[in-house]
Design an enzyme around this catalytic site. Structure first.
Site, PDB file in Angstrom:
ATOM      1  N   CYS A   1       0.675   4.979   6.676  1.00 28.09           N
ATOM      2  CA  CYS A   1      -0.513   4.310   8.190  1.00 28.09           C
ATOM      3  C   CYS A   1       0.742   3.693   8.988  1.00 28.09           C
ATOM      4  CB  CYS A   1      -1.685   3.993   8.200  1.00 28.09           C
ATOM      5  SG  CYS A   1      -2.506   3.979   6.914  1.00 28.09           S
TER       6      CYS A   1
ATOM      7  N   CYS B   1     -16.536  -8.674   5.122  1.00 26.19           N
ATOM      8  CA  CYS B   1     -16.219  -7.489   5.173  1.00 26.19           C
ATOM      9  C   CYS B   1     -15.016  -8.053   4.525  1.00 26.19           C
ATOM     10  CB  CYS B   1     -15.655  -6.857   6.439  1.00 26.19           C
ATOM     11  SG  CYS B   1     -14.504  -5.190   6.873  1.00 26.19           S
TER      12      CYS B   1
ATOM     13  N   CYS C   1     -19.112   2.411   8.446  1.00 24.50           N
ATOM     14  CA  CYS C   1     -18.869   1.860  10.009  1.00 24.50           C
ATOM     15  C   CYS C   1     -17.453   2.906  10.528  1.00 24.50           C
ATOM     16  CB  CYS C   1     -18.012  -0.190   9.519  1.00 24.50           C
ATOM     17  SG  CYS C   1     -17.247  -0.509  10.470  1.00 24.50           S
TER      18      CYS C   1
ATOM     19  N   CYS D   1       0.443  -0.162  10.155  1.00 28.75           N
ATOM     20  CA  CYS D   1       0.061  -1.335   9.102  1.00 28.75           C
ATOM     21  C   CYS D   1       1.166  -1.967   9.107  1.00 28.75           C
ATOM     22  CB  CYS D   1      -0.519   0.076   8.170  1.00 28.75           C
ATOM     23  SG  CYS D   1      -2.038  -1.391   7.265  1.00 28.75           S
TER      24      CYS D   1
ATOM     25  N   CYS E   1     -20.032  -5.984   3.573  1.00 27.68           N
ATOM     26  CA  CYS E   1     -18.641  -4.530   4.004  1.00 27.68           C
ATOM     27  C   CYS E   1     -18.216  -4.652   3.390  1.00 27.68           C
ATOM     28  CB  CYS E   1     -18.943  -4.041   5.572  1.00 27.68           C
ATOM     29  SG  CYS E   1     -17.392  -3.700   6.045  1.00 27.68           S
TER      30      CYS E   1
ATOM     31  N   CYS F   1       0.677  -1.098   0.165  1.00 21.96           N
ATOM     32  CA  CYS F   1       0.157   0.144   0.050  1.00 21.96           C
ATOM     33  C   CYS F   1       1.167   0.912  -0.183  1.00 21.96           C
ATOM     34  CB  CYS F   1      -1.041  -0.285   1.459  1.00 21.96           C
ATOM     35  SG  CYS F   1      -1.760   1.376   0.818  1.00 21.96           S
TER      36      CYS F   1
ATOM     37  N   ARG G   1     -17.426  -2.411  18.078  1.00 25.22           N
ATOM     38  CA  ARG G   1     -16.876  -3.715  18.110  1.00 25.22           C
ATOM     39  C   ARG G   1     -15.799  -3.262  18.880  1.00 25.22           C
ATOM     40  NH1 ARG G   1     -16.578  -3.920  12.837  1.00 25.22           N
ATOM     41  NH2 ARG G   1     -19.062  -4.801  11.997  1.00 25.22           N
TER      42      ARG G   1
HETATM   43  N1  SAM Z   1      -7.292   0.285   3.243  1.00 24.00           N
HETATM   44  C1  SAM Z   1      -8.060   0.806   4.047  1.00 24.00           C
HETATM   45  C2  SAM Z   1      -8.369   1.718   4.511  1.00 24.00           C
HETATM   46  O1  SAM Z   1      -7.156   2.099   5.829  1.00 24.00           O
HETATM   47  O2  SAM Z   1      -8.946   2.916   4.790  1.00 24.00           O
HETATM   48  C3  SAM Z   1      -8.615  -0.883   4.320  1.00 24.00           C
HETATM   49  C4  SAM Z   1      -7.852  -1.594   5.357  1.00 24.00           C
HETATM   50  S1  SAM Z   1      -6.886  -0.970   6.981  1.00 24.00           S
HETATM   51  C5  SAM Z   1      -6.216  -1.791   7.525  1.00 24.00           C
HETATM   52  C6  SAM Z   1      -8.494  -0.964   7.913  1.00 24.00           C
HETATM   53  C7  SAM Z   1      -8.312  -0.465   9.009  1.00 24.00           C
HETATM   54  O3  SAM Z   1      -7.672  -1.863  10.021  1.00 24.00           O
HETATM   55  C8  SAM Z   1      -7.555   0.767   9.934  1.00 24.00           C
HETATM   56  O4  SAM Z   1      -8.219   2.193   9.435  1.00 24.00           O
HETATM   57  C9  SAM Z   1      -7.186   0.948  10.955  1.00 24.00           C
HETATM   58  O5  SAM Z   1      -7.556   1.794  11.886  1.00 24.00           O
HETATM   59  C10 SAM Z   1      -7.185  -0.694  11.320  1.00 24.00           C
HETATM   60  N2  SAM Z   1      -5.556  -1.491  11.528  1.00 24.00           N
HETATM   61  C11 SAM Z   1      -4.699  -1.681  10.527  1.00 24.00           C
HETATM   62  N3  SAM Z   1      -3.625  -1.883  11.276  1.00 24.00           N
HETATM   63  C12 SAM Z   1      -3.340  -2.058  12.591  1.00 24.00           C
HETATM   64  C13 SAM Z   1      -3.194  -3.126  13.655  1.00 24.00           C
HETATM   65  N4  SAM Z   1      -1.777  -3.167  13.945  1.00 24.00           N
HETATM   66  N5  SAM Z   1      -3.553  -2.716  14.958  1.00 24.00           N
HETATM   67  C14 SAM Z   1      -5.089  -2.450  14.879  1.00 24.00           C
HETATM   68  N6  SAM Z   1      -5.939  -2.107  14.411  1.00 24.00           N
HETATM   69  C15 SAM Z   1      -5.446  -2.078  12.426  1.00 24.00           C
HETATM   70  C1  DTB Z   2     -11.455  -1.787  11.622  1.00 24.57           C
HETATM   71  O1  DTB Z   2     -11.754  -0.690  12.269  1.00 24.57           O
HETATM   72  N1  DTB Z   2     -10.363  -3.136  11.689  1.00 24.57           N
HETATM   73  C2  DTB Z   2     -10.539  -4.132  10.712  1.00 24.57           C
HETATM   74  C3  DTB Z   2     -11.476  -3.725  10.078  1.00 24.57           C
HETATM   75  N2  DTB Z   2     -11.791  -2.441  10.228  1.00 24.57           N
HETATM   76  C4  DTB Z   2     -11.329  -3.596   8.437  1.00 24.57           C
HETATM   77  C5  DTB Z   2      -8.575  -4.176  10.683  1.00 24.57           C
HETATM   78  C6  DTB Z   2      -8.062  -4.728  11.490  1.00 24.57           C
HETATM   79  C7  DTB Z   2      -6.587  -5.464  10.686  1.00 24.57           C
HETATM   80  C8  DTB Z   2      -6.118  -6.026  11.874  1.00 24.57           C
HETATM   81  C9  DTB Z   2      -4.167  -5.900  11.478  1.00 24.57           C
HETATM   82  C10 DTB Z   2      -4.602  -6.764  10.078  1.00 24.57           C
HETATM   83  O2  DTB Z   2      -5.392  -7.720  10.266  1.00 24.57           O
HETATM   84  O3  DTB Z   2      -3.437  -6.257   9.153  1.00 24.57           O
HETATM   85 FE1  SF4 Z   3      -3.355   0.762   3.591  1.00 25.34          FE
HETATM   86 FE2  SF4 Z   3      -2.479  -0.131   5.832  1.00 25.34          FE
HETATM   87 FE3  SF4 Z   3      -3.421   2.694   5.500  1.00 25.34          FE
HETATM   88 FE4  SF4 Z   3      -5.476   0.793   4.774  1.00 25.34          FE
HETATM   89  S1  SF4 Z   3      -4.213   0.827   6.729  1.00 25.34           S
HETATM   90  S2  SF4 Z   3      -4.303   2.975   3.504  1.00 25.34           S
HETATM   91  S3  SF4 Z   3      -4.033  -0.580   3.799  1.00 25.34           S
HETATM   92  S4  SF4 Z   3      -1.012   1.416   4.812  1.00 25.34           S
END
Ligand code: SAM
Ligand code: DTB
Ligand code: SF4
Length: 326
Positions: free
Chosen positions: A64, A104, A195, A67, A135, A60, A267
Site C-alpha cells: 500500500c 479499534c 467500517c 502506509c 473494532c 507488512c 468519520r
Molecule cells: N492492515 C489492515 C488493512 O490494510 O486493512 C489494517 C491497517 S491499515 C493501516 C488501515 C487503513 O488506514 C488503511 O486502509 C488506510 O485507509 C488508512 N491509512 C493507512 N496509512 C495512512 C496514511 N498514511 N494516511 C491516511 N490513511 C492511512
Molecule cells: C481508518 O480508516 N483510519 C485508521 C483506521 N481506519 C484503522 C488508520 C489511520 C492510519 C493513519 C496512519 C498511521 O497511523 O499509521
Molecule cells: Fe499492510 Fe499498511 Fe497495507 Fe494495512 S495498509 S495492508 S498495514 S501495508
C-alpha cells in the site's frame, strides 16, 4: 435520481452521474443539503469517539503506497510482534477513561494467520467486557475467520476500499479491489458491522473520490461507519510527495458521503493534525460525526485530548453516548 432497486429490492442504487451532480452543487447548497440529511438521522451536535491501537506494527507484506507499515518502503518504522492481550486491555481502559466508546485494534497484516486467532478473540472479549464497542482491522478475512470474530463479540470490522476501483492498482498491487469487497461481504455475512472508507490525497481525481463513495453506498448494506482519511504523507513511502488535498474539496467529499449514506457514521479520520480547526468545523457541519481521539492513530500523530476538548467546547459538540445495547 435515476434510481434502480438493489438486490434487496428496498433501497435505491446511487448512479454515478447523480452523485457527481450533488458534488458539484454550489458549496452552500451542498452543505445545506448535507446538514438537512444529517438531522434526519442524528443529533446535530453529537460526535462518536473511537480510539485506535496498533496491536501488531510494521513489517507488512502488502505494498500500500500510503502506509508507514509496509515492509516494501524505507519508512524507518520498527516492526513489532503481536501485542500481549493484557497490554491491549490496559490501553483500552485508558481509552475508556479518555471518553472513547469504541476501541479499534489494528494489525499490519495481509491477513491473520489461524494461529493468531486465539489472541484476537481474547482481545475482543476483554475489550467488550470493559463496556466498549470493539473494532478490528487486520487485513483480509475468510468466512470462517469472520464467523470466529463475530462469535467473540466483534462489533465492527474496518476494511477500507481506499479509492476508486479504477485507481486502486496505482496504490496497491499485492491485492485487488475485488479482494477488498470479498472481505467486506464475508464480514457482513458473519453479522459483524462494517467500517469501510478511504483516503483522499493520493493523486486521485474528483471522479475517483465520488466513485469510491458510490461503491460504498451501493453495497447491499452500506457500511455503518465510513472513515474518510486525509493522506498523512509518510517519508519513504510511495506517496511521500503527493500533493495535498484542497480543503474545500475535502469538505465536499464529506458532504457527499453524508448525503449518499444518511445512516452511517462518517468519520473524520487520519490527517486532522494537518487540518485547521475551521476546516474540521466545516467537516462536522457537512455531516462528519465521528473522530479518532488520542495522541496517536496507529503509527502517526493525532491532535490529542486537550486540543479536541477545546475544539468541542468552541463548537458546542458533545461525545455521542453508546446505544443502549452496550
Ligand atoms: N492492515 C489492515 C488493512 O490494510 O486493512 C489494517 C491497517 S491499515 C493501516 C488501515 C487503513 O488506514 C488503511 O486502509 C488506510 O485507509 C488508512 N491509512 C493507512 N496509512 C495512512 C496514511 N498514511 N494516511 C491516511 N490513511 C492511512
Ligand atoms: C481508518 O480508516 N483510519 C485508521 C483506521 N481506519 C484503522 C488508520 C489511520 C492510519 C493513519 C496512519 C498511521 O497511523 O499509521
Ligand atoms: Fe499492510 Fe499498511 Fe497495507 Fe494495512 S495498509 S495492508 S498495514 S501495508
Amino acid at each position: 435520481m435515476n434510481a434502480k432497486l438493489n438486490r434487496h429490492g428496498n433501497e435505491q442504487l446511487v448512479a454515478l452521474e447523480d452523485a457527481k451532480n450533488i458534488y458539484d452543487l454550489p458549496f452552500n447548497d451542498l452543505l445545506f443539503r448535507a446538514q438537512q440529511v444529517h438531522r434526519t438521522q442524528f443529533h446535530p451536535n453529537s460526535i462518536q469517539m473511537s480510539r485506535l491501537l496498533s496491536i501488531k506494527t510494521g513489517g507488512c507484506a502488502e505494498d500500500c503506497g500510503y502506509c508507514s507499515q509496509s515492509a516494501r518502503y524505507p519508512t524507518g518504522l520498527k516492526a513489532s510482534k503481536l501485542m500481549e492481550v493484557e497490554r491491549v486491555l490496559t490501553e483500552a481502559k485508558k481509552a475508556r477513561v479518555g471518553g472513547a466508546t469504541r476501541y479499534c485494534m489494528g494489525a499490519a497484516w495481509r491477513n491473520p494467520k489461524d494461529r493468531d486467532m486465539e489472541a484476537l478473540v481474547a482481545m475482543i472479549e476483554g475489550v467488550r467486557a470493559l463496556g466498549m464497542e470493539t473494532c478490528m482491522t487486520a487485513g483480509m478475512l475468510t468466512p470462517e475467520q469472520s464467523a470466529r470474530l463475530a462469535e467473540a463479540g466483534l462489533d465492527y470490522y474496518n476494511h477500507n476500499i481506499d479509492t476508486s476501483e479504477r485507481y486502486y492498482s496505482e496504490i496497491i498491487t499485492t491485492r485487488s479491489f475485488a479482494d477488498r469487497l470479498q472481505t467486506l461481504a464475508n464480514v457482513r455475512d458473519a453479522g459483524i458491522k462494517v467500517c469501510a472508507g478511504g483516503i483522499l490525497g493520493m493523486g486521485e481525481t474528483t471522479d475517483d473520490r465520488i466513485s469510491m463513495l458510490v461503491t460504498l453506498a451501493n453495497l447491499p448494506t452500506p457500511p455503518e461507519s465510513v472513515p474518510i482519511n486525509m493522506l498523512i504523507p509518510i517519508p519513504g513511502s510511495k506517496l511521500a510527495d503527493a500533493d495535498p488535498v484542497d480543503p474545500i474539496d475535502f469538505v465536499r467529499t464529506i458532504a457527499l458521503a453524508r448525503i449518499l449514506m444518511p445512516r452511517s457514521h462518517v468519520r473524520l479520520s487520519a490527517g486532522r493534525t494537518d487540518m485547521s480547526d475551521e476546516m474540521q468545523a466545516l467537516c462536522f457541519f457537512a455531516g462528519a460525526n465521528s473522530i479518532f481521539v488520542g495522541d496517536t492513530l496507529l503509527t502517526a500523530d493525532n491532535p490529542g485530548e486537550d486540543h479536541d476538548a477545546a475544539l468541542f467546547r468552541r463548537l458546542g459538540l458533545k461525545p455521542m453516548a453508546l446505544e443502549p445495547a452496550h
